[in-house]
Design a protein around this motif. Sequence first.
Motif, mmCIF file in Angstrom:
data_model
loop_
_atom_site.group_PDB
_atom_site.id
_atom_site.type_symbol
_atom_site.label_atom_id
_atom_site.label_comp_id
_atom_site.label_asym_id
_atom_site.label_seq_id
_atom_site.Cartn_x
_atom_site.Cartn_y
_atom_site.Cartn_z
ATOM 1 N N SER A 197 -12.632 6.987 -12.825
ATOM 2 C CA SER A 197 -11.819 6.302 -11.820
ATOM 3 C C SER A 197 -12.663 5.943 -10.609
ATOM 4 O O SER A 197 -12.451 4.913 -9.966
ATOM 5 C CB SER A 197 -10.645 7.194 -11.385
ATOM 6 O OG SER A 197 -11.106 8.406 -10.847
ATOM 7 N N THR A 236 0.823 -1.213 0.000
ATOM 8 C CA THR A 236 0.000 0.000 0.000
ATOM 9 C C THR A 236 0.856 1.261 0.000
ATOM 10 O O THR A 236 0.363 2.340 -0.332
ATOM 11 C CB THR A 236 -0.927 0.019 1.230
ATOM 12 O OG1 THR A 236 -0.142 -0.057 2.423
ATOM 13 C CG2 THR A 236 -1.908 -1.156 1.202
ATOM 14 N N GLU A 288 -12.715 -1.035 -1.185
ATOM 15 C CA GLU A 288 -12.174 0.282 -1.491
ATOM 16 C C GLU A 288 -13.202 1.070 -2.249
ATOM 17 O O GLU A 288 -13.769 0.590 -3.218
ATOM 18 C CB GLU A 288 -10.897 0.171 -2.310
ATOM 19 C CG GLU A 288 -9.744 -0.398 -1.520
ATOM 20 C CD GLU A 288 -8.446 -0.239 -2.250
ATOM 21 O OE1 GLU A 288 -8.479 0.241 -3.395
ATOM 22 O OE2 GLU A 288 -7.404 -0.579 -1.691
ATOM 23 N N MET A 330 3.327 7.394 -5.075
ATOM 24 C CA MET A 330 2.781 7.997 -6.287
ATOM 25 C C MET A 330 2.246 9.397 -6.005
ATOM 26 O O MET A 330 2.459 10.330 -6.786
ATOM 27 C CB MET A 330 1.675 7.111 -6.857
ATOM 28 C CG MET A 330 2.173 5.817 -7.488
ATOM 29 S SD MET A 330 3.217 6.132 -8.938
ATOM 30 C CE MET A 330 2.022 6.887 -10.042
ATOM 31 N N LYS A 331 1.552 9.552 -4.887
ATOM 32 C CA LYS A 331 0.997 10.870 -4.551
ATOM 33 C C LYS A 331 2.112 11.883 -4.286
ATOM 34 O O LYS A 331 2.040 13.025 -4.751
ATOM 35 C CB LYS A 331 0.086 10.756 -3.334
ATOM 36 C CG LYS A 331 -1.201 10.000 -3.603
ATOM 37 C CD LYS A 331 -2.038 9.858 -2.349
ATOM 38 C CE LYS A 331 -3.300 9.052 -2.626
ATOM 39 N NZ LYS A 331 -4.129 8.878 -1.402
ATOM 40 N N ASP A 381 -10.322 9.414 -5.872
ATOM 41 C CA ASP A 381 -9.619 8.155 -5.736
ATOM 42 C C ASP A 381 -9.056 7.939 -4.336
ATOM 43 O O ASP A 381 -8.216 7.085 -4.120
ATOM 44 C CB ASP A 381 -8.501 8.044 -6.771
ATOM 45 C CG ASP A 381 -7.498 9.180 -6.658
ATOM 46 O OD1 ASP A 381 -7.762 10.133 -5.894
ATOM 47 O OD2 ASP A 381 -6.456 9.133 -7.335
ATOM 48 N N THR A 382 -9.525 8.723 -3.359
ATOM 49 C CA THR A 382 -9.131 8.506 -1.976
ATOM 50 C C THR A 382 -9.813 7.242 -1.458
ATOM 51 O O THR A 382 -11.021 7.088 -1.591
ATOM 52 C CB THR A 382 -9.536 9.701 -1.093
ATOM 53 O OG1 THR A 382 -8.952 10.893 -1.611
ATOM 54 C CG2 THR A 382 -9.055 9.507 0.333
ATOM 55 N N THR A 383 -9.043 6.337 -0.878
ATOM 56 C CA THR A 383 -9.608 5.074 -0.409
ATOM 57 C C THR A 383 -10.490 5.305 0.813
ATOM 58 O O THR A 383 -10.315 6.294 1.543
ATOM 59 C CB THR A 383 -8.491 4.092 -0.031
ATOM 60 O OG1 THR A 383 -7.768 4.612 1.092
ATOM 61 C CG2 THR A 383 -7.547 3.864 -1.204
ATOM 62 N N ALA A 415 1.035 3.597 -3.207
ATOM 63 C CA ALA A 415 0.074 4.674 -3.474
ATOM 64 C C ALA A 415 0.569 5.991 -2.886
ATOM 65 O O ALA A 415 0.431 7.057 -3.507
ATOM 66 C CB ALA A 415 -1.291 4.315 -2.895
#
Length: 447
Positions: free
Chosen positions: A432, A141, A445, A147-148, A390-392, A144
Amino acid sequence: MITSGSALVLLGILTLLFGVIWYTFYSDGIVLPFYRRGNWVVIGIYAAVLTLFFKVYGGFKIGYLRRTDVFLSQNLGLLGSNVIAYLQISLIARDFVAVPPILLLTALEVIVLIAWTFLTGKLYFMLYPPRHLVIVYGSPTAAALVMKMSYRVDKYMICESISADAPYRDIIRKIEQYDGVIICDIPAQLRNDLVKFCFDRQLRAYIAPKISDIILRGADDIRLFDTPLLLCRNHGLSFEQRLVKRTFDIVFCLLALIPAAPIMLGCALAVKLCDGGPIFYKQKRLTEGGRLFDVYKFRSMIPDAEADGAQVSSDHDERVTKVGRFLRKCRLDELPQIFNILKGDMSVVGPRPERPEFCREYEKQFPEFRFRLHVRAGLTGYAQVTGAYDTTPYDKLKMDLMYIESWSLFRDIQIVLMTLKIMLSPVKSNESLLQLKKEAQDAGEEA
């Protein structure tokens, strides 16, 4: 230091411009002109209001936010400050005063903001180049998060990664080679050791918090004789906080209904004339304590859109009507929730209400998801103004708990004002969101 200094310079210039406009166009035109101190008070109030708006919208966060975000925040602050200044001057003059001087002031201030944002941005990144970091990860995890953070290479340079399973000595050596460390999803004992190591070496540590960390942030400091303790009350908001929050909800909604009523009437007529179907749409949602209630919205889809079961809507969903597409784009379909707030089902600010079936799925993955039901659901929330499509759900849960554990009336007002900023920002694609919603059925998710 540069942020504070440049902020003072900017406030000084903007306040000076207002003072020039005030003395040139307004001060002598009021019924009973002020003497020296009266003029100073008017200018001082403008500076205070401007500071408040800039602080709420993040107009001083040079280096922390992107330049475009800082500039947008500052312009929203200017708009709010100048509208209030115009109303204040009109009140003093006992009549609506001329608008062109305020427009001239705004134009001059925007020019100043452009120059300030450009120059301070250049100076900030000259003095504070990107920090070179290493990430210590304990699960996939962490990718992610990498990437941010990679979207801000002007601020963070993630140069290397190392697994939490590596020998402790190797992890320490790796950290010492960089300006700081990112700690993400690693065992508690290792995390404690690394945090203490970074504190001892005065190294920056960026830590992805766990749910327990967020709960501890809301704890009260107490001591038992000479022993310090942290008290987690774990009951949501206190009685006094609930009273203040409920009072704010009622006052806000009653005031909001004045400008919203004609807009809601227009929306209702548009929905009815579009296809002759029902104006409102009701759906079961969860609020404080897991209580079910009917959330109200203007109908944006064809009648019986979910006759075959709950489905996630996308940007090009054929079930969405032409009027509904416009309502969604402008967020006008949410306006009827004002009545949910007045009924007591919702609050102006709080975790967004979820559908029971989605909550059950998320709780299978992380039982803590029900913690967000310690307060009433909200029309807007901290997760909505800081997150993205796209925030989980797990990250949204963390943000909702951060809000609950650090609630204040000022925080509610700040989130309301930030919501206005979000409404003026481009809406991200829902494709998305659709994909993540589908994955949520299996992986828990949600976007």
